[in-house]
Write a protein that holds these residues in place. Structure first.
Motif, PDB file in Angstrom:
ATOM      1  N   ASP A  84      -1.319   8.636   1.761  1.00 57.26           N
ATOM      2  CA  ASP A  84      -0.402   7.505   1.658  1.00 57.26           C
ATOM      3  C   ASP A  84      -0.107   6.946   3.054  1.00 57.26           C
ATOM      4  O   ASP A  84       0.225   7.686   3.981  1.00 57.26           O
ATOM      5  CB  ASP A  84       0.896   8.010   0.997  1.00 57.26           C
ATOM      6  CG  ASP A  84       1.857   6.887   0.657  1.00 57.26           C
ATOM      7  OD1 ASP A  84       1.712   5.773   1.200  1.00 57.26           O
ATOM      8  OD2 ASP A  84       2.767   7.129  -0.148  1.00 57.26           O
ATOM      9  N   VAL A  97      -7.054  -4.063  -0.758  1.00 58.96           N
ATOM     10  CA  VAL A  97      -6.680  -2.650  -0.889  1.00 58.96           C
ATOM     11  C   VAL A  97      -6.597  -2.334  -2.378  1.00 58.96           C
ATOM     12  O   VAL A  97      -5.897  -3.025  -3.126  1.00 58.96           O
ATOM     13  CB  VAL A  97      -5.326  -2.350  -0.212  1.00 58.96           C
ATOM     14  CG1 VAL A  97      -4.958  -0.877  -0.401  1.00 58.96           C
ATOM     15  CG2 VAL A  97      -5.382  -2.688   1.270  1.00 58.96           C
ATOM     16  N   TRP A  98      -7.320  -1.311  -2.783  1.00 56.10           N
ATOM     17  CA  TRP A  98      -7.353  -0.911  -4.184  1.00 56.10           C
ATOM     18  C   TRP A  98      -6.707   0.454  -4.361  1.00 56.10           C
ATOM     19  O   TRP A  98      -6.911   1.374  -3.546  1.00 56.10           O
ATOM     20  CB  TRP A  98      -8.792  -0.860  -4.695  1.00 56.10           C
ATOM     21  CG  TRP A  98      -9.424  -2.219  -4.813  1.00 56.10           C
ATOM     22  CD1 TRP A  98      -9.991  -2.951  -3.804  1.00 56.10           C
ATOM     23  CD2 TRP A  98      -9.530  -3.011  -5.993  1.00 56.10           C
ATOM     24  NE1 TRP A  98     -10.438  -4.162  -4.273  1.00 56.10           N
ATOM     25  CE2 TRP A  98     -10.181  -4.221  -5.629  1.00 56.10           C
ATOM     26  CE3 TRP A  98      -9.151  -2.830  -7.314  1.00 56.10           C
ATOM     27  CZ2 TRP A  98     -10.449  -5.236  -6.537  1.00 56.10           C
ATOM     28  CZ3 TRP A  98      -9.423  -3.841  -8.235  1.00 56.10           C
ATOM     29  CH2 TRP A  98     -10.059  -5.020  -7.852  1.00 56.10           C
ATOM     30  N   GLY A  99      -5.920   0.573  -5.421  1.00 55.26           N
ATOM     31  CA  GLY A  99      -5.330   1.853  -5.788  1.00 55.26           C
ATOM     32  C   GLY A  99      -6.050   2.424  -7.006  1.00 55.26           C
ATOM     33  O   GLY A  99      -7.044   1.879  -7.484  1.00 55.26           O
ATOM     34  N   SER A 155       0.811  -1.224   0.000  1.00 53.88           N
ATOM     35  CA  SER A 155       0.000   0.000   0.000  1.00 53.88           C
ATOM     36  C   SER A 155       0.837   1.263   0.000  1.00 53.88           C
ATOM     37  O   SER A 155       0.394   2.299  -0.531  1.00 53.88           O
ATOM     38  CB  SER A 155      -0.931   0.010   1.228  1.00 53.88           C
ATOM     39  OG  SER A 155      -1.780  -1.112   1.240  1.00 53.88           O
ATOM     40  N   HIS A 190       1.082   4.685  -2.506  1.00 58.37           N
ATOM     41  CA  HIS A 190      -0.160   4.877  -3.266  1.00 58.37           C
ATOM     42  C   HIS A 190      -1.075   5.842  -2.517  1.00 58.37           C
ATOM     43  O   HIS A 190      -1.324   5.676  -1.322  1.00 58.37           O
ATOM     44  CB  HIS A 190      -0.871   3.537  -3.482  1.00 58.37           C
ATOM     45  CG  HIS A 190      -0.099   2.583  -4.328  1.00 58.37           C
ATOM     46  ND1 HIS A 190      -0.187   2.573  -5.705  1.00 58.37           N
ATOM     47  CD2 HIS A 190       0.791   1.606  -3.993  1.00 58.37           C
ATOM     48  CE1 HIS A 190       0.610   1.632  -6.186  1.00 58.37           C
ATOM     49  NE2 HIS A 190       1.214   1.029  -5.166  1.00 58.37           N
ATOM     50  N   THR A 227      -6.137   5.418  -1.494  1.00 54.06           N
ATOM     51  CA  THR A 227      -6.410   3.978  -1.576  1.00 54.06           C
ATOM     52  C   THR A 227      -7.824   3.707  -1.070  1.00 54.06           C
ATOM     53  O   THR A 227      -8.429   4.534  -0.376  1.00 54.06           O
ATOM     54  CB  THR A 227      -5.414   3.154  -0.742  1.00 54.06           C
ATOM     55  OG1 THR A 227      -5.385   3.666   0.605  1.00 54.06           O
ATOM     56  CG2 THR A 227      -4.031   3.192  -1.345  1.00 54.06           C
TER      57      THR A 227
END
Length: 560
Positions: free
Chosen positions: A409, A551-553, A384, A387, A390
């Protein structure tokens, strides 16, 4: 009215409300222009309004060399000559928008084309300005001749006050305004936003119409009242009125059956026929009743949205799909590129509609999943870090689904000597199962203002809830809305929301007087806490076991 009736078809004008009192404003009254403009002081006398427009526009700070009436008289002979004004081509930058008649006679409609044609000659730097025909058509009512109208429009276009934004003149300025409007709708018109998301795959396409509602669909008497206030208070007035239009549209539509036409067409039709349901006074009253709304907030959003458009290479309007050099943007989450073990494509699109518009340009990219990377907090950070922003998604063993949008971040935790909070006011937590609900994180000085502009329909079925972060409430009267990342704009740290914290032992999201989510070091277990001040349900069970965590960016924008 004789002095200003050369281009007006008075048979089409509403003269029943016109007063014959042509008394000019005194110097004392000129100091109170804002309340006078909002009350429509000069709306009932055509000549008085013309004089006020001249006074207000003459006071606009402009470039040293700004074309005036004499320039128009010279160039109109040179570049127009004896051509029929009604057949003059409109420049490309008006985007083929029809010229609103606004009760002009045929000579007036031709004069609008002629003036725009001459403006294009004098302003080669204008690349996109679809609102210009409306500005010219409206001002032609309140000027003595074409040359004076040309001069007034040129002063608006040539304004060089960095604190004033009067009219968008480039595609990137226009597109960022649409994105900013979307952000404001998401924040201030939640019921309307929810309806638009449900009925449209590309929400920004609907919000890109917002200037058309004002400068194209609204009747003459409405746009004139708005223009009165616009010349006094500036660009933010336009956002306010467009938000008010959406609020009235949502309220009126709630009692009507679902139409087969698109939501975009429904809104346009509502605005065109607004006189049937909402008088101008009520529209303006609603617009200025919206609380927690500042010029600074709009400026910051515009800056952020323009920045991301430039970074994505979106600077000019696309002529056609066959023109790869002129990209357009698709804001939808695409099914073929999306796969999650926690949420469906439809659910992800709902979440995507909540995030700031500048990030909705991007496509979701999976950074971390416990199914592949295990339940280690260290690996969570490793995937993570770096990024921003998120999206965290959690599915419990009890089939509950919740998550959080995290603006900052996670690596910022390393800048703290001890476990402490960071983040911005754009952060929020949400749940999808068993029911959908979003909880925003807003810092305000006076908690009672949070519900000042609540819509009646939100009381029975609240889709969103607002909470306060007590730990981050600074003691200052000029508190900025913590709408953007402090480090992006060198804002003081007091604008941070203190929303997220992390160490090698745990993760904390939320807290204060709102919803809070705690995750242990092994990412197997978590717990929640919440405040029921707003009669909200908790995110999920007080203690829960994690089934899947993702976890998505935010990847590249989808360019069509």
């Amino acid at each position: 009215m004789d002095e200003y009736n050369h281009f007006v078809d008075w048979d089409k004008m509403d003269v029943t409300a016109q007063s014959q009192d042509t008394k000019d404003l005194t110097s004392a009254e000129l100091q109170e222009l804002k309340p006078l403009a909002r009350k429509g002081y000069w709306a009932k006398n055509h000549s008085l309004r013309a004089k006020m427009y001249h006074k207000l526009i003459s006071s606009i700070p402009c470039r040293t060399v700004t074309p005036d009436a004499n320039v128009y008289r010279d160039i109109s002979v040179t570049i127009v000559g004896k051509r029929n004004s009604l057949t003059l081509p409109l420049p490309e930058f008006v985007d083929n928008n029809l010229i609103p008649t606004y009760c002009l006679n045929s000579e007036g409609i031709g004069a609008v084309r002629k003036i725009i044609f001459c403006i294009a000659n004098q302003f080669p730097d204008i690349s996109y300005c679809p609102a210009l025909p409306s500005f010219v058509a409206l001002l032609l009512h309140y000027t003595k001749d074409e040359a004076e109208c040309f001069e007034q429009v040129c002063r608006i276009l040539a304004c060089n006050d960095p604190s004033k934004r009067l009219i968008d003149q480039t595609y990137i300025a226009f597109e960022s305004s649409c994105m900013t409007f979307g952000d404001l709708v998401n924040k201030y018109c939640k019921a309307a936003h929810k309806l638009i998301v449900a009925m449209s795959e590309d929400v920004l396409e609907v919000y890109s119409d917002w200037q058309r509602w004002l400068f194209g669909e609204l009747p003459m008497v409405y746009i004139a009242r708005i223009f009165d206030v616009f010349l006094v208070e500036g660009y933010k007035v336009l956002f306010r009125v467009a938000l008010a239009l959406l609020k009235f549209f949502r309220k009126g539509r709630a009692a009507q059956p679902v139409e087969s036409q698109s939501i975009q067409q429904e809104i346009r039709a509502f605005v065109r026929d607004i006189a049937k349901s909402v008088p101008p006074e009520k529209l303006l009253e609603k617009a200025f009743a919206i609380r927690l709304f500042s010029r600074k907030e709009i400026q910051l959003l515009q800056m952020a949205n323009e920045k991301v458009l430039k970074e994505k290479g979106i600077t000019v309007k696309q002529k056609s799909l066959a023109s790869p050099k002129r990209p357009s943007v698709n804001l939808a989450v695409h099914a073929q590129n999306f796969k999650s073990e926690i949420v469906s494509v439809t659910e992800m699109r709902d979440i995507w509609s909540w995030i700031p518009e500048r990030f909705a340009l991007c496509q979701p990219v999976l950074l971390f999943t416990t199914l592949e990377h295990g339940f280690s907090l260290n690996r969570f950070y490793a995937h993570s870090d770096g990024h921003e922003p998120t999206l965290l998604l959690i599915k419990t063993t009890a089939k509950e689904v919740c998550g959080a949008y995290l603006s900052t971040d996670w690596s910022k935790r390393n800048h703290q000597k001890q476990l402490s909070f960071f983040g911005t006011g754009e952060c929020f937590v949400f749940r999808l199962q068993p029911e959908v609900e979003r909880y925003e994180w807003v810092i305000i000085k006076n908690p009672t203002l949070a519900a000042a502009d609540s819509e009646p329909e939100n009381h029975s079925s609240p889709a969103t809830s607002t909470h306060l972060s007590r730990s981050a409430l600074p003691d200052r009267s000029d508190q900025l809305s913590p709408f953007l990342s402090a480090r992006h704009f060198n804002l003081p740290s007091t604008t941070a929301s203190m929303f997220m914290a992390g160490s090698h032992e745990c993760i904390i999201i939320g807290g204060g007087d709102g919803q809070a989510l705690y995750l242990d070091a092994d990412l197997n277990y978590g717990r929640t806490s919440h405040c029921d001040t707003f009669n909200n349900q908790p995110l999920c069970s007080e203690s829960f076991q994690i089934s899947v965590l993702e976890v998505w960016g935010f990847g590249d924008a989808m360019i069509a």
